[in-house]
Design a protein around this motif. Structure first.
Motif, PDB file in Angstrom:
ATOM      1  N   GLU A  42      28.987  14.412  30.442  1.00 37.00           N
ATOM      2  CA  GLU A  42      27.826  14.222  31.311  1.00 37.00           C
ATOM      3  C   GLU A  42      28.152  14.656  32.746  1.00 37.00           C
ATOM      4  OE1 GLU A  42      25.105  10.546  32.914  1.00 37.00           O
ATOM      5  OE2 GLU A  42      25.983  10.394  30.900  1.00 37.00           O
ATOM      6  N   LEU A  43      29.337  14.371  33.206  1.00 35.49           N
ATOM      7  CA  LEU A  43      29.760  14.753  34.553  1.00 35.49           C
ATOM      8  C   LEU A  43      29.791  16.274  34.695  1.00 35.49           C
ATOM      9  CD1 LEU A  43      30.910  13.921  37.335  1.00 35.49           C
ATOM     10  CD2 LEU A  43      33.167  13.971  36.287  1.00 35.49           C
ATOM     11  N   VAL A  44      30.378  16.965  33.719  1.00 34.97           N
ATOM     12  CA  VAL A  44      30.445  18.430  33.769  1.00 34.97           C
ATOM     13  C   VAL A  44      29.043  19.023  33.689  1.00 34.97           C
ATOM     14  CG1 VAL A  44      31.250  20.491  32.544  1.00 34.97           C
ATOM     15  CG2 VAL A  44      32.799  18.566  32.909  1.00 34.97           C
ATOM     16  N   ALA A  45      28.178  18.454  32.855  1.00 40.50           N
ATOM     17  CA  ALA A  45      26.802  18.958  32.739  1.00 40.50           C
ATOM     18  C   ALA A  45      26.052  18.793  34.058  1.00 40.50           C
ATOM     19  CB  ALA A  45      26.073  18.245  31.609  1.00 40.50           C
ATOM     20  N   SER A  46      26.196  17.644  34.699  1.00 38.52           N
ATOM     21  CA  SER A  46      25.522  17.410  35.980  1.00 38.52           C
ATOM     22  C   SER A  46      26.070  18.335  37.062  1.00 38.52           C
ATOM     23  CB  SER A  46      25.697  15.954  36.416  1.00 38.52           C
ATOM     24  OG  SER A  46      25.069  15.094  35.514  1.00 38.52           O
ATOM     25  N   ALA A  47      27.391  18.492  37.083  1.00 34.76           N
ATOM     26  CA  ALA A  47      28.008  19.376  38.076  1.00 34.76           C
ATOM     27  C   ALA A  47      27.593  20.820  37.841  1.00 34.76           C
ATOM     28  CB  ALA A  47      29.525  19.242  38.024  1.00 34.76           C
ATOM     29  N   SER A  48      27.440  21.225  36.570  1.00 35.45           N
ATOM     30  CA  SER A  48      27.019  22.581  36.246  1.00 35.45           C
ATOM     31  C   SER A  48      25.603  22.855  36.718  1.00 35.45           C
ATOM     32  CB  SER A  48      27.106  22.823  34.731  1.00 35.45           C
ATOM     33  OG  SER A  48      28.438  22.689  34.302  1.00 35.45           O
ATOM     34  N   ALA A  49      24.755  21.833  36.714  1.00 31.72           N
ATOM     35  CA  ALA A  49      23.387  22.009  37.201  1.00 31.72           C
ATOM     36  C   ALA A  49      23.389  22.276  38.699  1.00 31.72           C
ATOM     37  CB  ALA A  49      22.555  20.771  36.885  1.00 31.72           C
ATOM     38  N   ALA A  50      24.321  21.643  39.408  1.00 30.69           N
ATOM     39  CA  ALA A  50      24.408  21.842  40.861  1.00 30.69           C
ATOM     40  C   ALA A  50      25.143  23.131  41.206  1.00 30.69           C
ATOM     41  CB  ALA A  50      25.113  20.653  41.500  1.00 30.69           C
ATOM     42  N   TYR A  51      26.092  23.534  40.387  1.00 32.06           N
ATOM     43  CA  TYR A  51      26.907  24.724  40.629  1.00 32.06           C
ATOM     44  C   TYR A  51      27.050  25.480  39.311  1.00 32.06           C
ATOM     45  CZ  TYR A  51      30.761  27.612  42.335  1.00 32.06           C
ATOM     46  OH  TYR A  51      31.558  28.670  42.699  1.00 32.06           O
ATOM     47  N   PRO A  52      26.106  26.404  39.011  1.00 32.15           N
ATOM     48  CA  PRO A  52      26.043  27.068  37.700  1.00 32.15           C
ATOM     49  C   PRO A  52      27.326  27.750  37.224  1.00 32.15           C
ATOM     50  CG  PRO A  52      24.024  27.434  38.909  1.00 32.15           C
ATOM     51  CD  PRO A  52      24.970  26.747  39.856  1.00 32.15           C
TER      52      PRO A  52
END
Length: 141
Positions: A28-38
């Motif tokens: 979940e952390l990586v998914a959220s971070a990926s949304a902010a920084y593709p």
């Protein structure tokens, strides 16, 4: 709101359960971070979580004034904690329960603790903030 556990309740978690929750939190952390920084989502630039740690957040008791931080003196319980210079029992001061308002309260509480510690007078701490580990507090206090 989660139910308040009773003293007789027992909470047990197997290592497998904890590892499973940690793994889910990492995804979940990586998914959220990926949304902010593709670029994090790209296969060759994908990040992985190295370590997952967890802790417990202790909140102060709620009163009619809300959740206020706690300040108080903790006196040494054993005779081993004696100041060699003065032969007096050592005291430690506690400041906790600041929560999300820590940046708001820290300066004020620092001044309160400094005045109380230098004077040796617990009464310098406002009663609504006083923390006495030996006393039991009620919600109405």
């Amino acid at each position: 709101r989660a139910p308040t556990p009773k003293p007789t309740d027992r909470v047990t978690n197997s290592r497998l359960e904890i590892a499973s929750r940690a793994s889910a939190a990492a995804r979940e952390l990586v998914a959220s971070a990926s949304a902010a920084y593709p670029p994090l989502a790209l296969e060759n630039g994908a990040w992985r979580v190295d370590v997952v740690r967890y802790g417990v957040r202790a909140n102060p008791p709620r009163s009619n004034l809300g959740s206020l931080p706690l300040v108080g003196r903790i006196s040494a319980a054993s005779d081993d904690a004696v100041d060699a210079k003065t032969s007096e029992k050592k005291n430690w001061w506690y400041v906790g329960g600041l929560g999300a308002r820590g940046l708001v309260y820290h300066g004020m509480l620092g001044a309160i603790v400094a005045a109380a510690a230098l004077s040796g007078d617990d009464a310098r701490v406002p009663p609504e903030l006083r923390f006495d580990p030996g006393a039991r507090r009620t919600v109405d206090e």
